[in-house]
Design an enzyme around this catalytic site. Structure first.
Site, PDB file in Angstrom:
ATOM      1  NE  ARG A   1      -3.648  -1.387   3.041  1.00  0.00           N
ATOM      2  CZ  ARG A   1      -4.943  -1.450   2.733  1.00  0.00           C
ATOM      3  NH1 ARG A   1      -5.510  -0.477   2.076  1.00  0.00           N
ATOM      4  NH2 ARG A   1      -5.669  -2.487   3.106  1.00  0.00           N
TER       5      ARG A   1
ATOM      6  N   GLY B   1      -1.996  -0.933   7.276  1.00  0.00           N
ATOM      7  CA  GLY B   1      -2.864  -2.030   6.842  1.00  0.00           C
ATOM      8  C   GLY B   1      -4.332  -1.661   6.767  1.00  0.00           C
TER       9      GLY B   1
ATOM     10  CB  CYS C   1      -6.407  -1.771  11.463  1.00  0.00           C
ATOM     11  SG  CYS C   1      -6.884  -0.952  12.985  1.00  0.00           S
TER      12      CYS C   1
ATOM     13  CE  LYS D   1     -14.636   1.756  15.155  1.00  0.00           C
ATOM     14  NZ  LYS D   1     -14.413   0.441  14.593  1.00  0.00           N
TER      15      LYS D   1
ATOM     16  CB  ILE E   1     -18.179  -5.204   9.185  1.00  0.00           C
ATOM     17  CG1 ILE E   1     -16.704  -5.428   9.519  1.00  0.00           C
ATOM     18  CG2 ILE E   1     -18.331  -4.291   7.963  1.00  0.00           C
ATOM     19  CD1 ILE E   1     -15.870  -5.995   8.391  1.00  0.00           C
TER      20      ILE E   1
ATOM     21  CD  GLU F   1     -26.557 -13.214  10.895  1.00  0.00           C
ATOM     22  OE1 GLU F   1     -25.768 -12.311  10.594  1.00  0.00           O
ATOM     23  OE2 GLU F   1     -26.242 -14.417  10.918  1.00  0.00           O
TER      24      GLU F   1
ATOM     25  CB  VAL G   1     -28.130 -13.027   1.237  1.00  0.00           C
ATOM     26  CG1 VAL G   1     -27.891 -12.344  -0.103  1.00  0.00           C
ATOM     27  CG2 VAL G   1     -28.751 -12.069   2.235  1.00  0.00           C
TER      28      VAL G   1
ATOM     29  CG  ASP H   1      -7.228 -10.403  10.538  1.00  0.00           C
ATOM     30  OD1 ASP H   1      -7.176 -10.512  11.769  1.00  0.00           O
ATOM     31  OD2 ASP H   1      -7.941  -9.559   9.956  1.00  0.00           O
TER      32      ASP H   1
ATOM     33  CG  HIS I   1     -19.980   8.891  42.916  1.00  0.00           C
ATOM     34  ND1 HIS I   1     -20.912   8.137  42.230  1.00  0.00           N
ATOM     35  CD2 HIS I   1     -20.609  10.019  43.323  1.00  0.00           C
ATOM     36  CE1 HIS I   1     -22.075   8.784  42.251  1.00  0.00           C
ATOM     37  NE2 HIS I   1     -21.912   9.929  42.897  1.00  0.00           N
TER      38      HIS I   1
HETATM   39  P1  NAI Z   1     -18.714 -11.549  11.151  1.00  0.00           P
HETATM   40  O1  NAI Z   1     -18.132 -12.880  10.989  1.00  0.00           O
HETATM   41  O2  NAI Z   1     -18.594 -10.810  12.435  1.00  0.00           O
HETATM   42  O3  NAI Z   1     -20.283 -11.588  10.792  1.00  0.00           O
HETATM   43  C1  NAI Z   1     -20.753 -12.054   9.544  1.00  0.00           C
HETATM   44  C2  NAI Z   1     -22.215 -12.362   9.641  1.00  0.00           C
HETATM   45  O4  NAI Z   1     -22.730 -12.666   8.332  1.00  0.00           O
HETATM   46  C3  NAI Z   1     -22.526 -13.582  10.501  1.00  0.00           C
HETATM   47  O5  NAI Z   1     -23.488 -13.211  11.471  1.00  0.00           O
HETATM   48  C4  NAI Z   1     -23.068 -14.602   9.494  1.00  0.00           C
HETATM   49  O6  NAI Z   1     -24.022 -15.477  10.076  1.00  0.00           O
HETATM   50  C5  NAI Z   1     -23.675 -13.705   8.430  1.00  0.00           C
HETATM   51  N1  NAI Z   1     -23.840 -14.349   7.103  1.00  0.00           N
HETATM   52  C6  NAI Z   1     -22.939 -15.110   6.450  1.00  0.00           C
HETATM   53  N2  NAI Z   1     -23.451 -15.523   5.260  1.00  0.00           N
HETATM   54  C7  NAI Z   1     -24.710 -15.006   5.151  1.00  0.00           C
HETATM   55  C8  NAI Z   1     -25.739 -15.067   4.159  1.00  0.00           C
HETATM   56  N3  NAI Z   1     -25.603 -15.746   3.026  1.00  0.00           N
HETATM   57  N4  NAI Z   1     -26.901 -14.425   4.386  1.00  0.00           N
HETATM   58  C9  NAI Z   1     -27.074 -13.721   5.539  1.00  0.00           C
HETATM   59  N5  NAI Z   1     -26.127 -13.622   6.500  1.00  0.00           N
HETATM   60  C10 NAI Z   1     -24.944 -14.244   6.318  1.00  0.00           C
HETATM   61  O7  NAI Z   1     -18.076 -10.693   9.941  1.00  0.00           O
HETATM   62  P2  NAI Z   1     -17.895  -9.150   9.658  1.00  0.00           P
HETATM   63  O8  NAI Z   1     -18.886  -8.307  10.385  1.00  0.00           O
HETATM   64  O9  NAI Z   1     -17.845  -9.056   8.176  1.00  0.00           O
HETATM   65  O10 NAI Z   1     -16.478  -8.831  10.269  1.00  0.00           O
HETATM   66  C11 NAI Z   1     -15.311  -9.489   9.767  1.00  0.00           C
HETATM   67  C12 NAI Z   1     -14.252  -9.574  10.813  1.00  0.00           C
HETATM   68  O11 NAI Z   1     -13.745  -8.285  11.112  1.00  0.00           O
HETATM   69  C13 NAI Z   1     -14.755 -10.191  12.104  1.00  0.00           C
HETATM   70  O12 NAI Z   1     -13.849 -11.149  12.535  1.00  0.00           O
HETATM   71  C14 NAI Z   1     -14.804  -9.030  13.053  1.00  0.00           C
HETATM   72  O13 NAI Z   1     -14.540  -9.425  14.379  1.00  0.00           O
HETATM   73  C15 NAI Z   1     -13.730  -8.088  12.504  1.00  0.00           C
HETATM   74  N6  NAI Z   1     -14.072  -6.715  12.835  1.00  0.00           N
HETATM   75  C16 NAI Z   1     -13.949  -6.297  14.118  1.00  0.00           C
HETATM   76  C17 NAI Z   1     -14.314  -5.020  14.467  1.00  0.00           C
HETATM   77  C18 NAI Z   1     -14.206  -4.614  15.891  1.00  0.00           C
HETATM   78  O14 NAI Z   1     -13.509  -5.282  16.644  1.00  0.00           O
HETATM   79  N7  NAI Z   1     -14.884  -3.570  16.335  1.00  0.00           N
HETATM   80  C19 NAI Z   1     -14.846  -4.064  13.488  1.00  0.00           C
HETATM   81  C20 NAI Z   1     -14.972  -4.627  12.190  1.00  0.00           C
HETATM   82  C21 NAI Z   1     -14.580  -5.895  11.888  1.00  0.00           C
END
Ligand code: NAI
Length: 462
Positions: free
Chosen positions: A35, A40, A42, A51, A180, A199, A233, A309, A441
Site C-alpha cells: 500500500r 494495513g 485497520c 471510528k 462490520i 442475517e 441471502v 488475521d 464517583h
Molecule cells: P462476522 O463474521 O462478524 O459476521 C458475519 C455475519 O454474516 C454472521 O453473522 C453470518 O451469520 C452472516 N452471514 C454469512 N453468510 C450469510 C448469508 N448468506 N446471508 C445472511 N447472513 C450471512 O463478519 P464481519 O462483520 O464481516 O467482520 C469481519 C471480521 O472483522 C470479524 O472477525 C470481526 O470481528 C472483525 N471486525 C472487528 C471489528 C471490531 O472489533 N470492532 C470491526 C470490524 C470488523
C-alpha cells in the site's frame, strides 16, 4: 541483496507492532508493504476511518436528539458529506504518518512493494531479492463475499466501499449482522438511511453472550434498524444503480427480496495470502485458508512465521498486535506469549458492546457452576446524566471460587470499561477483588464494581 534479522510482510497492526518491538529488542528489521501508506486495513480502511465516521454521526445524533433537552437550542447541524469524508481522511493520514514516524524512530526499513517468498529466508519485491533469518507473514485478511454477489464498491460494497460512498444512500441492505454490518449500519442509520440487516442466523452478532445480543438488537431496532433474521441471502441484482437482494427464509424455505440503493456485504473476512508463493514453498495451510502455525507462530518452514488475521483466531487488530509483540520476543530469543483467554472484543456502536472471557452459553455448555452479577446503567448516576443509561454490566464468576470467568457490557464506554476486567482476569482475580476496589464517583466504571458486588452480597444502587 539486503540482509536483515527479520523481514515482516505487511504493515498492519500485527506487522508494524512486531517490527517496532523486534527493532527495540535489537534486531535489524524491514517491513514490506505494498500500500502507499502504512497501517494495513485497520488504519487505512477499517478500524480507524470507521471510528471517525461513528464519532461524526454520533455527534450529529446527539445534536438532533439530546441538545435541546440540555437547553442547547437552535437548528441541528446539516451534513456536509464531503467535509465528513475529508475529516475521516485526515484522521487516517495522521495515524498512517504516525507509523512512518515510529518506523524512522526505531530504524525499521520500509521496503515498498508486494512481496513473494522465493525460498526459505528469501523474499522478492519487484526485481530485488532480500534475505532474512526470520520472515513473518502478517498479510491480514480481505472481505469474504458470497457466491452470486458481484461487489462493485459503489452499489454493492464491502466495508472498504462503505467508507467512501459518493452520497448518503436513502436505503441500505446490510448482509450479515456481525461487527462490520452493525458499525457501518449505525453510521448510515444516523445519517437518515433506512437500514435493513439480513442475517443467516436467528440472532445478531454470533458468539456474543445471548442476553447481551438480544438487548443489543432491541436497542438498535429502537434506533431505526430493521432486522430480518434466519434469512440466507441468495444473490444481489443491480440495475441502473439500484440493487435487489434476494433471500430465503430458513424457517419455511420461502423466497423474498428487498430493494435498496446500496448493499453492504459484511459476511466475514478471509486470510489474505494470495501472491506470497506459499504453495510453491510447501507451506502447510488450514482448510479455511489460514497459514498453519504452532504455539510459537512458526510454520512448517524453518524461519517462517505467521500472525494476525492470516492465522487462526479472532480477526482483531489487538490480537494481531499481541501476537506481533510475542513473536518479536521469540525472534529475539525471549519467551513471547499471548493469553488467548483474555482478548476483549468491542463493537463501537452507541451504546458500545464489549466482552471478555466466557459467555453464559459457553459456561452452560461446559457444565460449569457459575454465578452472575448484573448491574443496569439505569442505576449509574453518570450514565443517566448523559442520556446513556441503557444497557448493563454482566459479570460471570465461578460459583465456588468467585474467580472472574467473563464479562459482557452493553452501555456507555463499554470498550474502555472492559479493560479493568481484563486486568483482573490476567491476575486471576475474584469478583470480590473488583468489588473491594474503590471506584471513583461518578464514573461509568462504578457499574462494573456494582456488577462485582452483585456477585456477592448485592449491588448498592439496584
Ligand atoms: P462476522 O463474521 O462478524 O459476521 C458475519 C455475519 O454474516 C454472521 O453473522 C453470518 O451469520 C452472516 N452471514 C454469512 N453468510 C450469510 C448469508 N448468506 N446471508 C445472511 N447472513 C450471512 O463478519 P464481519 O462483520 O464481516 O467482520 C469481519 C471480521 O472483522 C470479524 O472477525 C470481526 O470481528 C472483525 N471486525 C472487528 C471489528 C471490531 O472489533 N470492532 C470491526 C470490524 C470488523
Amino acid at each position: 541483496m539486503a540482509s536483515f534479522d527479520a523481514i515482516i510482510i505487511g504493515a498492519g497492526p500485527g506487522g508494524y507492532v512486531c517490527a517496532i518491538r523486534a527493532a527495540q529488542l535489537g534486531l535489524k528489521v524491514a517491513v514490506i508493504e505494498g500500500r502507499d501508506t502504512l497501517g494495513g486495513t485497520c488504519l487505512n480502511v477499517g478500524c480507524i476511518p470507521s471510528k471517525a465516521m461513528l464519532h461524526a454521526t454520533h455527534s450529529l445524533h446527539e445534536a438532533e436528539h439530546n441538545f435541546a433537552k440540555m437547553g442547547l437550542k437552535g437548528k441541528s447541524p446539516s451534513v456536509d458529506w464531503d467535509q465528513m469524508q475529508a475529516y475521516k481522511q485526515e484522521v487516517v493520514d495522521g495515524n498512517t504518518k504516525g507509523i512512518e514516524f515510529l518506523f524512522k524512530k526505531n530504524k525499521v526499513t520500509w521496503i515498498k512493494g508486494w512481496a513473494s517468498i522465493t525460498a526459505p529466508g528469501q523474499v522478492k519485491v519487484g526485481d530485488d531479492l532480500h534475505e532474512a533469518k526470520n520472515i513473518v507473514i502478517a498479510t491480514g485478511s480481505e472481505p469474504a463475499t458470497l457466491p452470486g454477489i458481484a461487489v462493485d464498491e459503489e452499489t454493492v460494497v464491502t466495508s472498504t466501499g462503505a467508507l467512501t460512498l459518493k452520497k448518503i444512500p436513502k436505503s441500505m441492505v446490510v448482509i450479515g449482522a456481525g461487527v462490520i454490518g452493525l458499525e457501518m449500519g449505525s453510521v448510515y442509520a444516523r445519517l437518515g438511511t433506512e437500514v435493513t440487516v439480513v442475517e443467516y442466523l436467528d440472532a445478531i452478532t454470533p458468539g456474543m453472550d445471548g442476553e447481551v445480543a438480544k438487548n443489543f438488537q432491541r436497542i438498535l431496532t429502537k434506533q431505526g434498524f430493521k432486522f430480518i433474521l434466519g434469512a440466507a441471502v441468495q444473490g444481489v441484482d443491480v440495475k441502473n444503480g439500484k440493487a435487489k437482494v434476494s433471500y430465503k427464509l430458513r424457517k419455511d424455505d420461502s423466497d423474498a427480496s428487498l430493494d435498496a440503493d446500496c448493499v453492504l456485504v459484511a459476511t466475514g473476512r478471509k486470510a489474505f495470502t494470495a501472491g506470497l508463493g506459499l504453495e510453491a514453498l510447501g507451506v502447510e495451510m488450514l482448510p479455511r485458508g489460514q497459514v498453519k502455525t504452532d504455539a510459537h507462530f512458526a510454520t512448517n518452514i524453518k524461519g517462517l512465521y505467521a500472525i494476525g488475521d492470516a492465522v487462526v483466531g479472532p480477526m482483531l487488530a489487538h490480537k494481531a498486535e499481541d501476537e506481533g509483540m510475542a513473536l518479536a520476543e521469540i525472534m529475539a530469543g525471549k519467551a513471547g506469549h499471548v493469553n488467548y483467554g483474555v482478548i476483549p472484543g468491542v463493537v463501537y456502536t452507541s451504546p458500545e458492546v464489549a466482552s471478555v472471557g466466557a459467555t453464559e452459553e459457553q459456561l452452560k455448555e461446559a457444565g460449569r457452576a457459575y454465578k452472575v452479577g448484573k448491574f443496569p446503567f439505569m442505576g449509574n448516576a453518570r450514565a443517566k446524566a448523559v442520556f446513556q443509561a441503557e444497557g448493563f454490566v454482566k459479570l460471570l464468576a465461578d460459583a465456588a471460587t468467585d474467580r472472574i470467568l467473563g464479562c459482557h457490557i452493553i452501555g456507555p464506554a463499554a470498550g474502555d470499561l472492559i479493560h479493568e476486567v481484563c486486568v483482573a482476569m490476567e491476575f486471576g482475580a475474584s469478583a470480590q477483588d473488583l468489588a473491594l476496589t474503590c471506584h471513583a464517583h461518578p464514573t461509568y466504571s462504578e457499574a462494573v464494581r456494582e456488577a462485582a458486588l452483585a456477585c456477592g452480597d448485592g449491588a448498592i444502587h439496584a
